[in-house]
Design an enzyme around this catalytic site. Structure first.
Site, mmCIF file in Angstrom:
data_model
loop_
_atom_site.group_PDB
_atom_site.id
_atom_site.type_symbol
_atom_site.label_atom_id
_atom_site.label_comp_id
_atom_site.label_asym_id
_atom_site.label_seq_id
_atom_site.Cartn_x
_atom_site.Cartn_y
_atom_site.Cartn_z
ATOM 1 N N ASP A 26 0.806 -1.268 0.015
ATOM 2 C CA ASP A 26 -0.082 -0.040 0.159
ATOM 3 C C ASP A 26 0.695 1.208 -0.009
ATOM 4 O O ASP A 26 2.161 1.280 0.525
ATOM 5 C CB ASP A 26 -1.007 0.057 1.199
ATOM 6 N N ASN A 74 -11.093 -2.905 -5.427
ATOM 7 C CA ASN A 74 -10.397 -1.895 -6.273
ATOM 8 C C ASN A 74 -10.949 -1.437 -7.091
ATOM 9 O O ASN A 74 -10.683 -0.334 -7.967
ATOM 10 C CB ASN A 74 -8.762 -2.167 -6.284
HETATM 11 C C1 IPE Z 1 -5.305 -2.695 -0.274
HETATM 12 O O1 IPE Z 1 -5.153 -1.330 -0.378
HETATM 13 C C2 IPE Z 1 -5.257 -3.366 -1.569
HETATM 14 C C3 IPE Z 1 -4.146 -3.822 -2.176
HETATM 15 C C4 IPE Z 1 -2.902 -3.360 -1.711
HETATM 16 C C5 IPE Z 1 -4.139 -4.079 -3.638
HETATM 17 P P1 IPE Z 1 -6.217 -0.418 -0.412
HETATM 18 O O2 IPE Z 1 -5.560 0.965 -0.623
HETATM 19 O O3 IPE Z 1 -7.180 -0.663 -1.531
HETATM 20 O O4 IPE Z 1 -6.877 -0.426 0.913
HETATM 21 P P2 IPE Z 1 -7.838 0.615 1.751
HETATM 22 O O5 IPE Z 1 -8.851 1.002 0.743
HETATM 23 O O6 IPE Z 1 -7.057 1.573 2.196
HETATM 24 O O7 IPE Z 1 -8.199 -0.040 2.976
HETATM 25 C C1 IPE Z 2 -1.404 0.309 -3.231
HETATM 26 O O1 IPE Z 2 -1.359 1.672 -3.426
HETATM 27 C C2 IPE Z 2 -1.607 -0.336 -4.702
HETATM 28 C C3 IPE Z 2 -3.090 -0.730 -5.011
HETATM 29 C C4 IPE Z 2 -4.010 -0.856 -4.086
HETATM 30 C C5 IPE Z 2 -3.347 -1.475 -6.219
HETATM 31 P P1 IPE Z 2 -2.385 2.596 -3.615
HETATM 32 O O2 IPE Z 2 -2.883 3.102 -4.935
HETATM 33 O O3 IPE Z 2 -3.746 1.924 -2.642
HETATM 34 O O4 IPE Z 2 -1.749 3.924 -2.832
HETATM 35 P P2 IPE Z 2 -2.641 4.947 -1.749
HETATM 36 O O5 IPE Z 2 -2.996 4.203 -0.712
HETATM 37 O O6 IPE Z 2 -3.452 5.694 -2.520
HETATM 38 O O7 IPE Z 2 -1.266 5.942 -1.345
HETATM 39 MG MG MG Z 3 -4.279 2.417 -0.595
#
Ligand code: IPE
Ligand code: IPE
Ligand code: MG
Length: 246
Positions: A26, A74
Site C-alpha cells: 500500500d 479496487n
Molecule cells: C489494499 O489497499 C489493496 C491492495 C494493496 C491491493 P487499499 O489501498 O485498496 O486499501 P484501503 O482502501 O486503504 O483499505
Molecule cells: C497500493 O497503493 C496499490 C493498490 C491498491 C493497487 P494505493 O494505490 O492504494 O496507494 P495509496 O493508498 O492511495 O497511497
Molecule cells: Mg491504498
C-alpha cells in the site's frame, strides 16, 4: 577447490522461521503525490519494488511470498486507474516471467482472476503452467482477490458437496475450509506485512491470518526493498507465537 557451490538457500530452514509472508503493498498513490507525480507513476515504482522484494524473498529463504496486487474492492477506483493497473500487471507478467522461471520460482495467482480480460487470463494461466514444475519459492499474486469472496466460494463449494451427499454437513471442519480456499496448497501464513502506515487487513487473507504475526511499517510500498523485508523478518523472530497455548 576453485569455486564453492552457492548453497540452495530454499533448502535450508532460515533462522527467521518465516515460511510464508504476505504483503499488503500500500501507498503507491501517496508516494506519487509526495513527488507531485500522477498516481500511475507510484504504481510503476510499485512494480519495481515487487521485483526487488521477490528477489530478496528468494535470497532470504522464504518458501512463499504472497503479494496483494488488486483487491475485489479496487474496482471502485476510477476506470483509468484500474486500466493503468491492469496494463502494468500484464506488462509485468510478460517481462518478468523468464526471470522467475530461470530462478526456479513458481508463479501463482490467487483470487478471482478468471473474471479479468480473457487475454490476461490466458497469459496468467500460461505463466503458472510454465513455472508449475519449478522447485523454488512460490510467488503468489493476489489479483481481484477478496477474502470474503474467497470464503463465500468455499462455503458454496462445501454446501454443494453436502447437498450431493459427498460429505455430511456436521463433518465439515477447518481442514475442509482450508482446502477450499485459493491458498489450499500454500504453506501456512506466518507473517502479514502492510506498508504505508495503515493498520487494517482490507479483506486480505482473513482466514489464513488467524495466527499470523502482523507487521506494519510507515514506509510507502515503492520505497520497500530487501532490507525492509529482512527487517520485518527480524521483527518476526522476536515475536512469541503461542497459538493459544502457553
Ligand atoms: C489494499 O489497499 C489493496 C491492495 C494493496 C491491493 P487499499 O489501498 O485498496 O486499501 P484501503 O482502501 O486503504 O483499505
Ligand atoms: C497500493 O497503493 C496499490 C493498490 C491498491 C493497487 P494505493 O494505490 O492504494 O496507494 P495509496 O493508498 O492511495 O497511497
Ligand atoms: Mg491504498
Amino acid at each position: 577447490m576453485a569455486t564453492k557451490a552457492k548453497p540452495d538457500l530454499t533448502s535450508i530452514a532460515p533462522a527467521h522461521g518465516v515460511r510464508h509472508a504476505a504483503i499488503i503493498m500500500d501507498g503507491n498513490g501517496r508516494w506519487a503525490k509526495k513527488r507531485l507525480l500522477p498516481r500511475v507513476a507510484g504504481h510503476r515504482a510499485g512494480v519495481e519494488a515487487v521485483r526487488r522484494v521477490a528477489r530478496a524473498a528468494q535470497e532470504l529463504g522464504l518458501e512463499c511470498l504472497t503479494l496483494y496486487a488488486f483487491s475485489s474492492e479496487n474496482w471502485k477506483r476510477p476506470a483509468s486507474e484500474v486500466s493503468d493497473l491492469m496494463g502494468l500487471l500484464r506488462h509485468f507478467i510478460q517481462s518478468d516471467i523468464d526471470e522467475f522461471h530461470a530462478n526456479g520460482v513458481r508463479l501463482r495467482v490467487i483470487g478471482n482472476y478468471r473474471a479479468l480480460d480473457p487475454a490476461l487470463v490466458e497469459m496468467i494461466d500460461g505463466a503458472m503452467a510454465r513455472t508449475a514444475g519449478n522447485s523454488g519459492p512460490i510467488v503468489a499474486i493476489a489479483l481481484n482477490y477478496g477474502a470474503q469472496d474467497e470464503m463465500v466460494r468455499a462455503v458454496r463449494e462445501l454446501a454443494a458437496r453436502a447437498a450431493n451427499g459427498d460429505v455430511a454437513a456436521q463433518d465439515i471442519g477447518v481442514a475442509d475450509i482450508d482446502a477450499a480456499l485459493y491458498t489450499a496448497d500454500l504453506p501456512p501464513l506466518d507473517l502479514m506485512i502492510r506498508t504505508s502506515g495503515e493498520q487494517r487487513l482490507s479483506n486480505f487473507l482473513l482466514w489464513q491470518a488467524a495466527y499470523a504475526e502482523l507487521y506494519f511499517t510507515d514506509m510507502l510500498w515503492p520505497d520497500f526493498d530487501g532490507r525492509a523485508l529482512a527487517q520485518a523478518l527480524d521483527a518476526f523472530r522476536l515475536r512469541d507465537r503461542r497459538f493459544g497455548g502457553l
